[in-house]
Design an enzyme around this catalytic site. Structure first.
Site, PDB file in Angstrom:
ATOM      1  N   ASN A  14      33.964  40.476  50.421  1.00 23.19           N
ATOM      2  CA  ASN A  14      34.993  40.537  49.390  1.00 23.19           C
ATOM      3  C   ASN A  14      35.174  41.963  48.896  1.00 23.19           C
ATOM      4  OD1 ASN A  14      35.585  37.751  49.370  1.00 23.19           O
ATOM      5  ND2 ASN A  14      33.772  37.366  48.140  1.00 23.19           N
ATOM      6  N   CYS A  15      36.319  42.201  48.282  1.00 21.27           N
ATOM      7  CA  CYS A  15      36.697  43.488  47.723  1.00 21.27           C
ATOM      8  C   CYS A  15      35.550  44.046  46.883  1.00 21.27           C
ATOM      9  CB  CYS A  15      37.944  43.298  46.870  1.00 21.27           C
ATOM     10  SG  CYS A  15      38.580  44.789  46.137  1.00 21.27           S
ATOM     11  N   PRO A  16      35.212  45.287  47.067  1.00 20.38           N
ATOM     12  CA  PRO A  16      35.835  46.343  47.867  1.00 20.38           C
ATOM     13  C   PRO A  16      35.172  46.571  49.222  1.00 20.38           C
ATOM     14  CG  PRO A  16      34.290  47.372  46.388  1.00 20.38           C
ATOM     15  CD  PRO A  16      34.204  45.865  46.136  1.00 20.38           C
TER      16      PRO A  16
END
Length: 76
Positions: A14-16
């Site tokens: 998941n981000c980042p």
């Protein structure tokens, strides 16, 4: 002679993390080298194009897949 792009599996991150890992991988490639980024993070459709734009890479192609997206990035 053209070298086929490698594939970098970033699924499940998941981000980042997809952008951070893509940045590191692309930094080790020659200019003009191409890399497929495979992601499941829904924010990648925003993050990857922005990353390419900000860092001088070319986003060659984007594809929706059954479980996420694929992005073909050419190192700038």
């Amino acid at each position: 002679m053209t070298v086929a792009p490698q594939t970098y599996d970033l699924k499940g991150l998941n981000c980042p993390l997809p952008v951070l890992k893509a940045r590191k991988r692309l930094a080790g490639m020659p200019r003009g080298g191409r890399l497929w980024l495979e992601t499941t993070d829904p924010l990648a459709v925003i993050d990857i194009p922005a990353f390419c734009n900000e860092n001088g890479h070319l986003l060659v192609e984007t594809e929706a897949t059954s479980d996420g997206h694929r992005f073909l990035v050419e190192r700038g």
